[in-house]
Design an enzyme around this catalytic site. Structure first.
Site, short mmCIF file in Angstrom:
data_model
loop_
_atom_site.label_atom_id
_atom_site.label_comp_id
_atom_site.label_asym_id
_atom_site.label_seq_id
_atom_site.Cartn_x
_atom_site.Cartn_y
_atom_site.Cartn_z
N ASP A 155 -40.63 21.84 37.95
CA ASP A 155 -41.40 21.71 36.72
C ASP A 155 -40.71 22.53 35.63
OD1 ASP A 155 -43.73 21.60 34.92
OD2 ASP A 155 -44.85 20.99 36.69
N HIS A 166 -46.40 23.66 30.89
CA HIS A 166 -46.73 22.65 31.90
C HIS A 166 -46.60 23.22 33.32
CE1 HIS A 166 -46.09 18.91 34.25
NE2 HIS A 166 -46.76 18.30 33.29
N SER A 225 -50.28 14.73 35.69
CA SER A 225 -49.64 16.01 35.97
C SER A 225 -50.63 17.06 36.46
CB SER A 225 -49.00 16.57 34.70
OG SER A 225 -47.78 15.97 34.44
#
Ligand SMILES: *[C@@H]1O[C@H](CO)[C@@H](O)[C@H](O)[C@H]1NC(C)=O
Ligand SMILES: *[C@@H]1O[C@H](CO)[C@@H](O)[C@H](O)[C@H]1NC(C)=O
Ligand SMILES: *[C@@H]1O[C@H](CO)[C@@H](O)[C@H](O)[C@H]1NC(C)=O
Ligand SMILES: *[C@@H]1O[C@H](CO)[C@@H](O)[C@H](O)[C@H]1NC(C)=O
Ligand SMILES: *[C@@H]1O[C@H](CO)[C@@H](O)[C@H](O)[C@H]1NC(C)=O
Ligand SMILES: *[C@@H]1O[C@H](CO)[C@@H](O)[C@H](O)[C@H]1NC(C)=O
Ligand SMILES: *[C@@H]1O[C@H](CO)[C@@H](O)[C@H](O)[C@H]1NC(C)=O
Length: 770
Positions: free
Chosen positions: A141, A216, A557
């Site tokens: 990620d 994220h 996600s």
């Protein structure tokens, strides 16, 4: 020339403009030969590069990565050099080093791991698995914000003895940032830089280390395995204890996603494969991957995520992937390999209700996460952005409040109604503010229907569903001097119905292998609270100085790490289970009903959802802890699956490490022992084989019940299964017969039950010609 290169060259015009053709490639040769030791594995790679580039020196300069756990390397190559390598017998595929993009706490209570008072029952997967103790989840990620309290290691024992990872030194990061929760942080940048040039840390703000500037990776990793943090909230909303799905699991960050000046998506195949490679060596147990590329999908051996995860399952490591945010168009699902758990996104029973009150006193409900307020007892002038285009712009840009499209003279001092689409939602609020507006009403386009993602706008405002938004437009049209006010949001719990499938969640059918239905499962992915980077503000917009430690984000996600957390807990509970066993337990125990007892519906359509939307259903962790039966798949079964797909025999041999031969009789894709059954071209009758393994009670008897898809008859024999020991396997035949022509896919299911366990599999059928 190799079959896969042919395919890939044919696909290049779809993926990349010619001027952007790759400058780097991954050369994939399957498994390392059995005899090769780790120390000698790079040598043949150097020789091949020497062969392609013509000199030893050029080969050294070209090499980006030589992978250890799969027989592959990444290198800077010209298309001609890549083609030369693809012609070799020992090469399975040559992948252009392609971009993927990121598919961007109460949720655990909603999933039944605890009750509303935070009590955890004995039957909870949390209790049973000891909160996922000591399992390591690897996140490929954008990195981590290590200062977050969600990475606190209070109460955690020593780092697992077999762990080989570490926190690698880089910008504002290094060994001192690792603790007993965050046990690894590495970064992979060579594939990115080969394509986009050196990372410009000044221009992007990114860190040349595992530190997360995007937010994220911090969000996904703390969703799956964050420590308990009381009083977590975002601008005061969703206040409560932030929790990861496997709170005692460990987190290892593999940063392969970078801020790109070319637009969203800076995760490259070569770096993703390097992350898998290191993670496997370090001792990761579950990979959590919230990135991908939308259709057109590449064949498995041309996709870094598919290749990396395939080599991981051979080591017993589960991979969970987000299915993409390109719904509600059919066939939009990605990350479709059967050895991956593919996750769609649903809502939870929480919303952030705010209201707009119109001058006629009509009150319309929406959602918001902004801390900016108007006086809710005063009416302010209201305008439709479509009627306020800046000079040189027109209503088709201003309606969406696109950058620079609004006329300051017209919107000054007003609440502005903007349409969703074509630009970031929070940016529309920013445009309104720039033009002197005092509030935003952001209205869904028809595709998003009534699904509302709540936003921390930089000014007072709220977001409305499509139908509700028409009320605002109608009022503006019918009124001479329209006025409105906005009542700020509050956090509402116990929302019904929930879960619902989000409209952005990508949908089946699987466009690469129609006989494996994806997604597999849905989990919470709408308005999810988790830790965030403090490198940027909550909106990332100029002038916004609201730094938050926790942020609410939506996407598949966010759904994938819910499933990663549960997978890690299952791994803690059953350390010897294969990735397929974990996948099966999650799928066969999923629920099909919402909290009103009705079939789960979709936000984009009033219809009950199908397996193309929800897969096997909604994640049900406590039942997954005790599935009764599992559909296990040894990784060698996938070699047969490759035979069924018609992959070249030489390639399958190479992938298997030179030992595997396809049988004379070509197997069918639908015979893979998958926890769902799909027959996408049924003519007459097809028999599908399945084998279940008993993991429930020592002695047990299961009976099958069947729901036929309309126009199709399903018979299962034997219809009862008796087990006398744990681990015992029983096979059965599912006979699927066409009764009448169906124009499209039809859906049914079959369920084995012993009175305690319900082991359900969806059946998905499309009939072909007669
Ligand atoms: C990096 O970006 C900055 C700011 O945009 C620019 O001034 C600088 O020239 C860039 N550096 C390189 C090496 O491209
Ligand atoms: C969040 O909840 C905690 C505990 O109930 C409370 O002490 C705190 O003031 C709350 N914070 C906000 C911003 O509401
Ligand atoms: C709206 O409600 C207020 C307060 O109840 C009232 O004074 C006003 O007349 C109402 N306006 C309209 C247009 O009905
Ligand atoms: C409106 O403006 C956009 C962008 O400036 C342009 O592409 C479009 O053709 C214009 N539409 C009309 C109806 O003039
Ligand atoms: C939020 O949930 C409440 C309670 O179920 C419901 O009445 C309301 O309509 C929901 N708000 C939105 C914007 O969906
Ligand atoms: C809902 O179901 C009806 C009846 O099966 C069908 O005609 C319609 O197309 C479906 N609507 C959507 C949006 O899928
Ligand atoms: C479906 O099966 C029929 C008969 O076996 C075959 O002729 C046809 O090509 C198949 N269609 C597809 C789309 O695979």
């Amino acid at each position: 020339m190799g079959r896969f290169l042919i395919l890939c060259l044919a696909l290049i015009p779809i993926f990349l403009a010619p001027a952007l053709a790759s400058q780097s490639y991954v050369v994939y040769m399957g498994a390392h030969p059995k005899a090769s030791s780790v120390g000698t594995r790079a040598k043949p790679h150097h020789r091949m590069l020497h062969f392609a580039t013509g000199s030893k020196r050029a080969a050294e300069e070209a090499l980006l990565y030589s992978y250890k756990n799969l027989n592959a390397f990444a290198a800077k190559l010209t298309p001609e050099q890549a083609a030369l390598l693809a012609e070799r017998e020992d090469v399975v595929s040559v992948l252009p080093n392609k971009r993927h993009r990121l598919y961007t706490t109460r949720s655990w209570e909603f999933l039944g791991l605890e009750d509303i008072y935070g009590n955890v029952a004995e039957s909870s997967l949390w209790k049973k698995s000891n909160y996922g103790k000591d399992v390591v989840i690897g996140f490929i990620d954008s990195g981590v914000w290590p200062e977050s309290r969600s990475y606190s290691d209070d109460g955690l024992g020593p780092v697992p003895a077999n762990w080989k990872g570490k926190c690698e030194t880089g910008d504002l990061f290094g060994p001192e940032y690792c603790n007993k929760k965050l046990i690894g942080g590495k970064y992979f940048l060579k594939g990115f830089e080969a394509e986009e040039g050196p990372l410009n840390t000044t221009a992007t703000g990114d860190y040349r280390s595992a530190r997360d500037v995007d937010g994220h990776g911090t969000h996904t990793s703390t969703t799956a395995a964050g420590s308990f943090v009381p009083g977590a909230n975002t601008l005061g909303f969703a206040n409560g204890t932030a929790k990861g799905g496997a709170p005692l699991a460990r987190i290892a960050a593999y940063k392969a996603c970078w801020v790109s000046l070319l637009g969203t998506g800076g995760c490259y195949d070569a770096d993703i494969l390097a992350a898998f490679d290191e993670g496997v060596d370090d001792g990761v147990n579950v990979f959590s991957i919230s990135l991908g590329s939308d259709p057109p999908l590449r064949p498995f051996f041309l996709d870094g995520v598919a290749i990396g995860s395939f080599h991981a399952i051979q080591k017993g490591i589960t991979t969970v992937c987000a299915g993409g945010n390109s719904g509600p168009s059919p066939g939009s699902i990605s990350n479709v390999a059967p050895w991956i758990i593919t996750v769609g996104a649903s809502s939870i029973d929480r919303n952030f209700s705010a209201f707009v009150v119109l001058g006629n006193n009509a009150t319309i409900q929406g959602e918001s996460l902004t801390d900016q307020k108007l006086d809710e007892h005063t009416f302010y002038p209201l305008i439709d952005a479509a009627s306020a285009p800046a000079p040189g712009e027109n209503s088709s840009t201003s309606a969406y409040c696109l950058p620079g499209s609004l006329d300051q003279a017209k919107v000054q001092g007003k609440i502005v109604a903007c349409l969703r689409g074509f630009s970031a939602r929070v940016d529309k609020g920013y445009q309104v503010k720039l033009a002197g507006g005092i509030g935003i009403i952001l209205i869904n386009a028809v595709e998003q229907a009534e699904e509302v993602e709540a936003d921390p706008h930089v000014l007072p405002g709220l977001n409305l569903g499509y139908e509700k938004g028409q009320g605002v437009y109608d009022y503006i049209q019918a009124t001479n001097d329209p006025v409105a006010t906005i009542v700020p949001a509050t956090t509402v719990l116990g929302v019904q119905p929930a879960p619902m499938l989000t409209s952005f969640s990508s949908l089946g059918p699987n466009t690469l292998v129609p006989d494996i239905t994806k997604p597999d499962i849905i989990g919470p992915g709408l308005n999810i609270l988790a830790a965030y980077t403090e490198a940027v503000s909550v909106t990332g917009l100029p002038g916004d100085d609201r730094i938050v430690k926790y942020k609410i984000i939506s996407g598949t996600s966010m759904a994938a790490p819910h499933v990663s957390g549960v997978s890690a807990s299952l791994k803690a509970l059953y350390p010897h289970w294969s990735p397929a066993a974990i996948q099966s337990a999650i799928m066969t125990t999923a629920s099909q009903k919402d909290n009103t007892g009705k079939a789960i519906t979709e936000m984009s359509s009033p219809n009950a959802s199908t397996p193309f939307a929800v897969g096997s259903g909604h994640l049900n962790p406590n039942s997954a802890a005790d599935p009764g039966l599992i559909y296990d798949i040894h990784y060698t079964e996938y070699y047969k699956f490759f035979c069924a797909l018609g992959y070249r025999k030489g390639y399958i041999k190479a992938i298997s490490g030179k030992s595997f031969e396809c049988l004379q009789e070509v197997p069918k894709v639908s015979d893979l022992n998958y926890p769902s059954i799909t027959v996408s071209n049924l003519t007459g009758t097809q028999n599908v084989m399945r084998t279940v393994t008993n993991v429930g009670s020592t002695k047990s008897g299961y009976k099958v019940s069947i729901i036929n898809p309309p126009g199709v008859k399903v018979e299962i024999s034997p219809s009862t299964l008796r087990f006398s020991s744990i681990g015992q396997k029983k096979s059965f035949t599912v006979k699927i017969t066409k009764v009448s022509d169906t124009t499209d896919y039809v859906f049914g299911s079959y369920t084995w039950s012993d009175g305690t366990h319900s082991v359900r599999s969806p059946i998905i059928v499309k009939t072909g010609g007669s």
